[in-house]
Design an enzyme around this catalytic site. Sequence first.
Site, PDB file in Angstrom:
ATOM      1  N   ILE A   1       0.828  -1.207   0.000  1.00 48.73           N
ATOM      2  CA  ILE A   1       0.000   0.000   0.000  1.00 48.73           C
ATOM      3  C   ILE A   1       0.861   1.255   0.000  1.00 48.73           C
ATOM      4  CG2 ILE A   1      -1.800   1.291   1.213  1.00 48.73           C
ATOM      5  CD1 ILE A   1      -2.726  -1.387   0.055  1.00 48.73           C
TER       6      ILE A   1
ATOM      7  N   ALA B   1      -4.514   1.654   8.018  1.00 50.12           N
ATOM      8  CA  ALA B   1      -3.949   0.322   8.218  1.00 50.12           C
ATOM      9  C   ALA B   1      -4.760  -0.451   9.254  1.00 50.12           C
ATOM     10  CB  ALA B   1      -2.473   0.434   8.602  1.00 50.12           C
ATOM     11  N   ARG B   2      -4.324  -0.417  10.495  1.00 48.66           N
ATOM     12  CA  ARG B   2      -5.044  -1.056  11.584  1.00 48.66           C
ATOM     13  C   ARG B   2      -4.992  -0.139  12.801  1.00 48.66           C
ATOM     14  NH1 ARG B   2      -6.991  -3.736   8.255  1.00 48.66           N
ATOM     15  NH2 ARG B   2      -7.331  -5.993   8.169  1.00 48.66           N
TER      16      ARG B   2
ATOM     17  N   ASP C   1      -9.573   5.707   9.530  1.00 53.34           N
ATOM     18  CA  ASP C   1     -10.534   4.714   9.033  1.00 53.34           C
ATOM     19  C   ASP C   1     -10.576   3.494   9.939  1.00 53.34           C
ATOM     20  OD1 ASP C   1     -12.395   3.760   7.005  1.00 53.34           O
ATOM     21  OD2 ASP C   1     -10.831   2.336   6.417  1.00 53.34           O
TER      22      ASP C   1
ATOM     23  N   GLU D   1     -13.221  -1.891  17.317  1.00 54.49           N
ATOM     24  CA  GLU D   1     -14.182  -1.600  16.252  1.00 54.49           C
ATOM     25  C   GLU D   1     -15.458  -2.405  16.460  1.00 54.49           C
ATOM     26  OE1 GLU D   1     -12.222  -2.205  12.488  1.00 54.49           O
ATOM     27  OE2 GLU D   1     -10.863  -0.516  12.803  1.00 54.49           O
TER      28      GLU D   1
ATOM     29  N   HIS E   1     -13.964   2.020   8.954  1.00 53.29           N
ATOM     30  CA  HIS E   1     -13.152   0.953   8.352  1.00 53.29           C
ATOM     31  C   HIS E   1     -13.759   0.544   7.004  1.00 53.29           C
ATOM     32  CE1 HIS E   1     -10.216  -2.555   9.411  1.00 53.29           C
ATOM     33  NE2 HIS E   1     -10.128  -2.202   8.144  1.00 53.29           N
TER      34      HIS E   1
END
Length: 340
Positions: A162, A241-242, A266, A271, A290
């Site tokens: 990415i 990413a995370r 995001d 989550e 996300h």
Amino acid sequence: MPFRIGLTRDFLDPDGKVGWGDIGLAALDEADGVAWDFIDVVSGDIPPEAVRGYDALIVLTPRVTEDTLKGADRLALVARFGVGYDNVDVETCTRHGVVVTITPDGVRVPVAVSALTLLLAAAHRLREKDALVRTGRWEDKLAYMGTGLTGRALGLVGWGNIGREVSRVCAPLGLRQLAADPFADRDAAEAAGVTLVELDTLLAEADFVVVTCALTPQTRHLLNASRLATMKPSAFLVNVARGPIVDQAALTEALTARRIAGAALDVFEVEPPDPADPLLALDNVLLTPHAVAWTDELALGNGRGAIQAALDVAAGRAPAHPVNPAALDHPLFLSRKASR
């Protein structure tokens, strides 16, 4: 006996239709010797009884655990729809001769473009300017000047699949590009006009910090309170990413105190986030669920990649993009592949 492929049911919307649109399922219908359906799991751990009798799983968000693989004598593949695989116990899969694959070709462009989308939205203060119109505060716009990109520094935390694509799509924008990644190809970075630096240097110099690295034990809370404190007061943080790569509590404190200019996220540590999370009340952070990269392009690319991995195994071939290549040589995987 057909090669059986199960997809987790969270691909479906409440009406029973694939919520993602076209994910390439026609290829399964056209394949000889293949049968497929949706397993009755939408979240949480996939129970062992749900996967018995399947040769491959295509997984969205449910978790593949050690318990999942108990009695899964036929299972040869877990194909993850996407590139994150923190919901899959890869070590256990490797011990059981189950190959885990991801779909880097499907996410590369959509996620990179979504990172740029969030960066531009944050830099131009899109959230605040939208609110000005909606609340009748048109004349307040002089107080909400944005930040131009030309000549500013873009810092990429991770320069893999990415990160490299973010560099490519941002190349025409006149940004000076930095990247922190101990595994990056230095020759490729130089050819792309990207300067590889240590993370602390990147954080101190970058006007826009974009997180694109994988979540691993080594990157969990990689951007902690002390590292966030090294960022410029005028800098923005973007995370596609995370969530756990960033210490969210520390980021919330930094945003609240205006020690950095803003953020666009995001992903989150938990989550979905708690509605009472103080991060959600801040006006200098843009939040998406996300899903900022969720487009028809990503859906079809990820679907094709995951389905092709299953069809490769069904045909006795090794699939592309395994995250545990050692499993390809496991006697159990070889025996399952040879039986096809």
